[in-house]
Scaffold this motif. Sequence first.
Motif: not given
Length: 107
Positions: A33-37, A39-44, A47-50
């Motif tokens: 969830s930290i990684t997901f947050a 990604l969203v915060y950084n406008g990504q 991306t395949p990761l998201r």
Amino acid sequence: YETPGGTILYFAHNYLESICLDKMTSHKKQELSITFAELVYNGQWYTPLREALSAFVDKTQENVTGKVKLKLYKGNIIKAGVWSTYSLYSEKIATFGEDNEYNQADS
């Protein structure tokens, strides 16, 4: 930001997940969830990761359904009950005495 309704829903969902998800899945979901947050915060978002993380979350939520009862009192959220047909807990085999439902040698 103050979002009391969102806070209550988040609390209720976590409470429901606590009986529907196994320990390792729950732990990994919390980590990711930290990684997901980020990604969203950084406008990504695109991306395949998201997309992969969203697929993971979708899979974990397939059996997270049920009812949650909460009590709200002076800014506190108090757990008052949780029920799910997909609960990992079974009163039928949870015992400290003798029974015929669960063989300890199986674990």
